[in-house]
Scaffold this active site. Structure first.
Site, PDB file in Angstrom:
ATOM      1  N   ASP A 274       0.879  -1.165   0.000  1.00 49.49           N
ATOM      2  CA  ASP A 274       0.000   0.000   0.000  1.00 49.49           C
ATOM      3  C   ASP A 274       0.921   1.220   0.000  1.00 49.49           C
ATOM      4  O   ASP A 274       2.090   1.135   0.384  1.00 49.49           O
ATOM      5  CB  ASP A 274      -0.925   0.012   1.217  1.00 49.49           C
ATOM      6  CG  ASP A 274      -2.087   0.988   1.013  1.00 49.49           C
ATOM      7  OD1 ASP A 274      -2.046   1.786   0.053  1.00 49.49           O
ATOM      8  OD2 ASP A 274      -3.048   0.952   1.816  1.00 49.49           O
TER       9      ASP A 274
HETATM   10  C1  BGC Z   1      -4.942   3.419   0.126  1.00 47.77           C
HETATM   11  C2  BGC Z   1      -5.063   2.368  -0.961  1.00 47.77           C
HETATM   12  C3  BGC Z   1      -4.893   3.021  -2.301  1.00 47.77           C
HETATM   13  C4  BGC Z   1      -3.550   3.724  -2.340  1.00 47.77           C
HETATM   14  C5  BGC Z   1      -3.254   4.413  -3.649  1.00 47.77           C
HETATM   15  C6  BGC Z   1      -3.664   4.218  -0.014  1.00 47.77           C
HETATM   16  O1  BGC Z   1      -3.640   5.282   0.880  1.00 47.77           O
HETATM   17  O2  BGC Z   1      -4.974   2.791   1.380  1.00 47.77           O
HETATM   18  O3  BGC Z   1      -6.298   1.726  -0.870  1.00 47.77           O
HETATM   19  O4  BGC Z   1      -5.005   2.065  -3.320  1.00 47.77           O
HETATM   20  O5  BGC Z   1      -3.507   4.706  -1.327  1.00 47.77           O
HETATM   21  O6  BGC Z   1      -4.007   5.561  -3.805  1.00 47.77           O
END
Ligand code: BGC
Length: 771
Positions: A274
């Site tokens: 993530d």
């Molecule tokens: C979120 C993810 C997301 C990623 C990219 C993160 O902060 O938890 O779900 O895919 O950002 O935007």
């Protein structure tokens, strides 16, 4: 001289051969062999096109400028080997990219699909699969290679701010629905990133939260959905979560990302992080976190240095790189797909409009007020959300949609007239309330990423309600909630607040005085308190956040054009305190606190630094049914415009696969569909178990009155098992099991006993509980 010419020739030949080595699916090993340390390090780190996350240095790019504007990230490129960037964009309710691009009159809007929770509430894997392929074609036509979704964390507590992106409190529902959408999306030749692996069940302090849970609880609940999903769909990528599990960051956990995910479950593809700042890069690489996203220059340097000084092994890097290249060669971008930037949004809107009602849940229908009699043509609309429906939630899960059909428009399209006076009152009030909410957001108001504060209902006098009851044939009251990433919901977001109670009560009393009916629509992304709604309504439709065709889909249900056939995929408790995990769930920390309070201090706060899953398996219906605790609405509940009868239930076994079947007959007056649930009670054995657990489900086609259908549901001996920590194995006890064929967790219609043989599936003794 001749020798020198030969040597020079050989050198030139070999260097020209090197230059010609371009990546293809068959030469991945050769390419890896050929790459320099710097090239390898570069490929293991995501690429952000000058976007700077957390003020860290980004990858320098001479041609800065995103490939797809607004996408969340990319993989690195390598011209020498003909490796292009590939693109990751957020989901899961649609493709999250910018709708506008500089100096470009074209708009790049994407369809707003219903939220994950609504999709799961259809209990219809075929429909979800079809939605997936529609979604997948949009991903592909916008030049995106991987959609960062589905979100499939378990709904441990009603307050998690991202529950709307997720499917259920039950791992079988989560795993089977996730697999269905993944297979649909990936059938279009693009990939997904199933997220957030694992136990990312709260937003409060999500990047530093340490989840303390037993091996059994992890195995049976928080990992089980991912296991089912992996085995049934092999997603192109999985996203490791932000949190720790028992003291180890999931992104740095070899136990989780290699031992369990790959060795035990057979996952073959790519793991990416993530969107994380630099952590322990060496540990991430070693754990099998193949790609570090979004990526920064510091990580590239650390990998390069680590390879040179031996703190990172070449074998680990090559293994991760291989998975990255195996992913890249599958992508549309690598294969030169000419995307149109012009998906058929109109056709997709039709699909969305028809799909959403299948996941809407009818919670009450006193005197069959719904579907509306065709004479009902004039409605008073209360609740500001009626005039501005929530199509989805906020954060990365939001979508830049071309429009959202509100209820006014949806009802108008269905030939129902709206009370003009109320329309004027509410539009003025909304302008004012919107302004208030934005000023409360302060400097953050320019970003649509953050959830907005709840807009209170306007206080209107008794005569407004009385006059509206005089002028109109019935009333609709909408109660709305929106939440999003980075923020859990507060208690007041769960509860019906004083302003809402006043609106519900006044509407009900005024309309009932005139013998007129009140329908309540819940336009929410998560569970709320319902006792007051139940009291002051004739019918309740849980519409969830149904995507961009919201108003049309709701009107279709109200008028009976499409029957609502959704059922709850989570328990609706009477009060938050009834949910065991509420004791160990944060309350009150907002994204603003997270920005302004020091991390060290947050880490010391209850249920933020550390969250103990003391409730164990007592999550959702597993608790409520076992403890005999009353709910507002049980798991699996959903009424219909008709009634169904269950008959001829049976369970047959062949080679460890059980087929449970039951005949469902529509015994009512209108056509509709029925979601059938199969719960299993295990024989008494060594381990204490919930009274019964869901193992499979099915949904009928649209059944006409009098029509029947045989529903078949399968499960295997392995999935009857519980996790025995003393053996570190999933153990299926030998004995007599009971299969319950049910309309909800509280409404069992048929029982069948069947026998199972003993089975032990050994696992590894990993993810040990931190004392
Ligand atoms: C979120 C993810 C997301 C990623 C990219 C993160 O902060 O938890 O779900 O895919 O950002 O935007």
């Amino acid at each position: 001289m001749k020798n020198a010419i030969i040597i020079l020739g050989a050198v030139l030949l070999s260097s020209s051969l090197t230059a010609q080595l371009k990546l293809n699916p068959k030469n991945i090993d050769a390419v890896i062999k050929e790459m320099t340390i710097e090239e390898k390090a570069n490929m293991l780190v995501g690429y952000t096109f000058g976007k700077s996350y957390w003020g860290l240095p980004t990858n320098p790019d001479p041609n800065a400028g995103a490939i797809v504007l607004g996408a969340a990230g990319n993989t690195a490129k390598n011209d020498r080997f003909g490796i292009p960037h590939t693109v990751f964009a957020d989901g899961p309710a649609g493709v999250h990219i910018s709708a506008e691009r500089p100096n470009d009159p074209q708009k790049y809007y994407c369809s707003g699909f219903p939220i994950g929770t609504l999709l799961a509430s259809t209990w219809d894997t075929e429909l979800v699969n079809a939605i997936g392929s529609t979604f997948g074609s949009e991903v592909k036509e916008y030049g995106v290679d991987v959609i960062l979704g589905p979100g499939m964390n378990l709904m441990r507590n009603p307050l998690c701010g991202r529950n709307f992106e997720y499917y259920s409190e039950d791992p079988f529902v989560s795993g089977l629905i996730a697999a269905a959408i993944i297979n649909g999306i990936q059938s279009k030749g693009v990939g997904v990133s199933a997220k957030h692996f694992a136990a990312n069940n709260q937003e409060g302090n999500r990047t530093h939260n340490n989840v303390i849970a037993s091996q059994r609880v992890l195995r049976e609940l928080y990992l089980k959905g991912f296991e089912i999903m992996v085995k049934k769909s092999q997603p192109w990528t999985i996203m490791s979560s932000y949190n720790y599990i028992n003291g180890v960051y999931t992104q740095e956990s070899e136990d989780l990302l290699t031992t369990i995910l790959r060795d035990e479950w057979g996952f073959k593809n790519l793991v990416l992080t993530d969107w994380t700042n630099t952590r322990n890069t060496a540990a991430q690489v070693h754990a099998g976190n193949d790609l570090l996203t979004p990526g920064n220059a510091e990580q590239i340097k650390q990998i390069g240095d680590g390879l040179k000084n031996g703190s990172i092994s070449m074998a680990d890097v090559d293994r991760n790189l291989k998975r990255i290249l195996e992913y890249i060669v599958k992508t549309p971008r690598f294969n030169g797909y000419k995307f149109s930037n012009n998906p058929d949004l109109k056709a997709h809107a039709e699909i969305i409009r028809k799909a959403a009602p299948q996941g809407m849940v009818l919670l009450k229908n006193e005197g069959n007020v719904l579907p509306l009699a065709s004479s009902m043509k004039k409605v008073a609309l209360f609740g500001h959300t009626s005039y501005h429906l929530y199509a989805g939630g906020s954060g990365s899960g939001d979508v830049n949609k071309p429009y959202v059909v509100d209820l006014v428009e949806g009802l108008k399209n269905a030939g129902i007239r709206i009370d003009d006076t109320l329309n004027t009152v509410y539009s003025k009030y909304r302008d004012y309330a919107h302004h208030e909410a934005e000023s409360e957001m302060g400097a953050f108001s320019s970003s649509s990423y953050f959830p907005r504060p709840r807009v209170k209902e306007p206080q209107m006098g008794i005569f407004t309600y009385a006059n509206a009851a005089e002028r109109n044939e019935f009333a609709i009251v909408t109660v709305g909630r929106s939440s999003g990433e980075g923020n859990d919901r507060a208690f007041e977001d769960f509860n019906i607040n004083a302003d809402e109670l006043d609106m519900l009560k006044q509407t009900y009393e005024a309309f009932h005085k005139k013998g007129k009916k009140v329908i309540v629509i819940l336009n929410v992304g998560g569970v709320i308190e319902t006792a007051p709604v139940q009291k002051y309504s004739d019918a309740i439709l849980l519409a969830w956040q149904p995507g961009m065709e919201a108003g049309n889909s709701i009107a279709d249900v109200l008028t009976g054009k499409t029957a609502p056939s959704g059922k709850l995929t989570m328990t609706w408790p009477e009060a938050l305190a009834d949910v065991p995990s509420t004791k160990n769930f944060p309350n009150g920390l907002t994204w603003r606190d997270e920005i302004f309070v020091k991390q060290d201090e947050i880490n010391k706060m209850p249920n933020l630094g550390e969250t103990r899953y003391d409730e164990g398996l007592d999550v959702g219906y597993r608790y409520f049914q076992t403890a005999g605790k009353k709910t507002a609405y049980p798991f699996g509940f959903g009424m219909n415009y008709t009634q169904f009868e269950y008959a001829n239930a049976s369970v047959k076994e062949k080679n460890g696969v059980y087929t449970a079947s039951v005949t469902v007959k529509n015994i009512g007056k209108l056509s509709s569909r029925e979601a059938v649930q199969l719960y299993i009670t295990a024989p008494k054995g060594k381990l204490a178990k919930p009274v019964y657990e869901l193992k499979a489900f099915g949904k009928t086609k649209e059944l006409q009155p009098g029509e029947s259908q045989k529903i078949e549901m399968t499960f295997t001996n392995y999935y009857l098992a519980s996790y025995d920590e003393s053996e570190q194995a999933f153990v299926t006890d030998k004995g007599v099991y009971v299969a319950h064929f049910a309309a909800s967790a509280d409404d069992i219609r048929q029982n069948v006993n069947f026998k199972a043989v003993a089975q032990t599936v050994k696992c590894h003794d990993v993810l040990k509980l931190q004392p």
